[in-house]
Design a protein around this motif. Structure first.
Motif, mmCIF file in Angstrom:
data_model
loop_
_atom_site.group_PDB
_atom_site.id
_atom_site.type_symbol
_atom_site.label_atom_id
_atom_site.label_comp_id
_atom_site.label_asym_id
_atom_site.label_seq_id
_atom_site.Cartn_x
_atom_site.Cartn_y
_atom_site.Cartn_z
ATOM 1 N N SER A 1 0.848 -1.190 0.000
ATOM 2 C CA SER A 1 0.000 0.000 0.000
ATOM 3 C C SER A 1 0.884 1.241 0.000
ATOM 4 N N PRO A 2 0.457 2.292 -0.708
ATOM 5 C CA PRO A 2 1.258 3.524 -0.659
ATOM 6 C C PRO A 2 1.257 4.134 0.746
ATOM 7 N N CYS A 3 0.236 3.792 1.535
ATOM 8 C CA CYS A 3 0.173 4.320 2.896
ATOM 9 C C CYS A 3 0.725 3.281 3.866
ATOM 10 N N SER A 4 1.914 3.512 4.385
ATOM 11 C CA SER A 4 2.451 2.558 5.350
ATOM 12 C C SER A 4 3.335 3.277 6.364
ATOM 13 N N SER B 1 -0.284 14.697 -0.788
ATOM 14 C CA SER B 1 -1.665 14.601 -1.274
ATOM 15 C C SER B 1 -2.493 13.561 -0.518
ATOM 16 N N CYS B 2 -1.910 12.953 0.527
ATOM 17 C CA CYS B 2 -2.642 11.901 1.226
ATOM 18 C C CYS B 2 -2.927 12.311 2.672
ATOM 19 N N THR B 3 -4.204 12.586 2.928
ATOM 20 C CA THR B 3 -4.547 13.054 4.279
ATOM 21 C C THR B 3 -4.414 11.930 5.317
ATOM 22 N N THR B 4 -4.581 10.674 4.878
ATOM 23 C CA THR B 4 -4.406 9.546 5.803
ATOM 24 C C THR B 4 -2.988 9.546 6.379
ATOM 25 N N CYS B 5 -2.018 9.700 5.496
ATOM 26 C CA CYS B 5 -0.627 9.702 5.952
ATOM 27 C C CYS B 5 -0.295 10.978 6.731
ATOM 28 N N GLN B 6 -0.921 12.073 6.358
ATOM 29 C CA GLN B 6 -0.704 13.310 7.126
ATOM 30 C C GLN B 6 -1.193 13.131 8.552
ATOM 31 N N LYS C 1 6.235 13.134 -1.566
ATOM 32 C CA LYS C 1 5.286 13.489 -2.618
ATOM 33 C C LYS C 1 3.924 12.867 -2.306
ATOM 34 N N HIS C 2 3.971 11.608 -1.873
ATOM 35 C CA HIS C 2 2.730 10.927 -1.529
ATOM 36 C C HIS C 2 2.032 11.633 -0.358
ATOM 37 N N LEU C 3 2.796 11.954 0.643
ATOM 38 C CA LEU C 3 2.208 12.572 1.841
ATOM 39 C C LEU C 3 1.549 13.922 1.526
#
Ligand SMILES: [Zn+2]
Lengths: 65, 199
Positions: free
Chosen positions: A6-9, A35-40, A31-33
Motif C-alpha cells: 500500500s502507498p500508505c504505510s 496529497s494523502c490526508t491519511t498519511c498526514q 510526494k505521496h504525503l
C-alpha cells in the motif's frame, strides 16, 4: 494498514522521519504525503506521541529561555 | 545568563578518566543552568547563584572519579542533587550571606526549603527535563534549515494551524508535517541519549 504494498504505510512514514532528505525513497514518500490526508494524520499522530513524551512543560519552558 | 559555560566545561574536562565515561561537556551544559535556576528560585542573587554553580561543579570534578568507582553509585543526577543541596546549605550558612539579607530571612527560608528534600528533588527533576529539552532544541535548531525549525515551532509550541504556517512559510502542508515530525524525532533521540548516560 501497514501493508508494504500500500502507498500508505508506517514504513514510508519512518523513511520520512529518519531517512535522508535527498534519497529517492524520501522524495517519493514526501510526494505521496503531500496529497494523502491519511498519511498526514498518521505522521501527525506519531508526532503527537513524541510531543506527549517530551512533556508540555518542557516545551513551554523553551519559549521563555 | 550565567558566567562562561566554557570555563565550567573545561574544569570538568580536565578529568580524563571521567570524561571517558560521561560526556562531560553535555553534562555541564545541562546541569550548570539547572543548578543556577534552582538557586535563583531559592532566592539567591545572580552572582551568588553563579558562585554556587561553580562550587557544585568543582565538588563534582573533585569527587567524580571516586563516585564512578562506587558499585552502588546510582544515578548521576541524584548524586549531583545531593552535592548541590549540601553545597547550598554550606553556602547559605556563611556569614556573608546571612549579612546580605536583613534578619537572615531569605537565607533562612531557602535553607528551610532545602531541608525538605522531596520538594527539591521534584523541582530538580522538572528542571532536568526542561534543561535537557533546551539542550536538545539548541542542537537540533543549529542543524536544520530555519524554515524547518519554524514549521516545527509554530505548529507545536505556538499551536498554530498547519495550513496557516504552510502559507506563511511558502511550504506545502505535507512538508510542514514532515519537518515538524522529523524535528520531534530528533529531539526525542537526543534527550534519550542524554538520559541513557545517566542510567
Ligand atoms: Zn498515504
Amino acid at each position: 494498514m501497514n501493508n508494504a504494498t500500500s502507498p500508505c504505510s508506517d514504513d514510508r512514514i519512518k523513511t520520512l522521519l529518519q531517512g535522508e532528505e535527498c534519497d529517492e525513497a524520501f522524495r517519493s514518500a514526501a510526494k505521496h504525503l503531500d496529497s494523502c490526508t491519511t498519511c498526514q494524520l498518521r505522521i501527525a499522530e506519531l508526532a503527537a506521541d513524541e510531543c506527549d513524551w517530551m512533556g508540555c512543560q518542557a516545551g513551554a519552558a523553551v519559549g521563555r529561555s | 545568563m550565567t558566567s562562561s559555560p566554557e570555563t565550567r566545561a573545561s574544569l570538568i574536562l580536565r578529568l580524563p578518566d571521567a570524561a571517558d565515561i560521561v560526556a562531560w561537556d553535555e553534562v555541564v551544559a545541562v546541569y550548570g543552568p539547572l543548578v543556577y535556576r534552582l538557586a535563583r528560585r531559592k532566592g539567591l542573587q545572580p552572582n551568588d547563584a553563579d558562585d554556587l554553580v561553580q562550587e557544585v561543579l568543582t565538588t563534582v570534578s573533585h569527587s567524580v572519579e571516586q563516585w564512578l568507582r562506587r558499585p552502588d553509585r546510582g544515578r548521576f543526577r541524584a548524586w549531583l542533587l545531593c552535592i548541590a543541596r549540601n553545597t547550598a546549605i554550606n553556602f547559605l550558612t556563611r556569614p556573608k550571606h546571612r549579612a546580605l539579607s536583613p534578619g537572615g530571612s531569605d537565607a533562612a527560608n531557602a535553607l528551610a526549603e532545602l531541608a525538605a528534600p522531596d520538594g527539591v528533588s521534584q523541582e530538580f527533576e522538572v528542571e532536568y527535563r526542561r534543561e535537557s529539552f533546551r539542550w536538545a532544541s539548541r542542537r537540533v535548531r543549529e542543524s536544520v534549515a530555519p524554515n524547518t525549525w519554524e514549521a516545527f515551532w509554530q505548529t507545536t509550541m505556538e499551536d498554530r494551524s498547519i495550513a496557516e504556517v504552510a502559507r506563511e512559510l511558502g511550504m506545502s502542508a505535507g512538508s510542514i508535517y514532515i519537518a515538524r515530525s522529523r524535528i520531534m524525532t530528533r529531539l526525542r533521540d537526543l534527550v534519550k541519549q542524554l538520559e541513557a548516560r545517566d542510567e
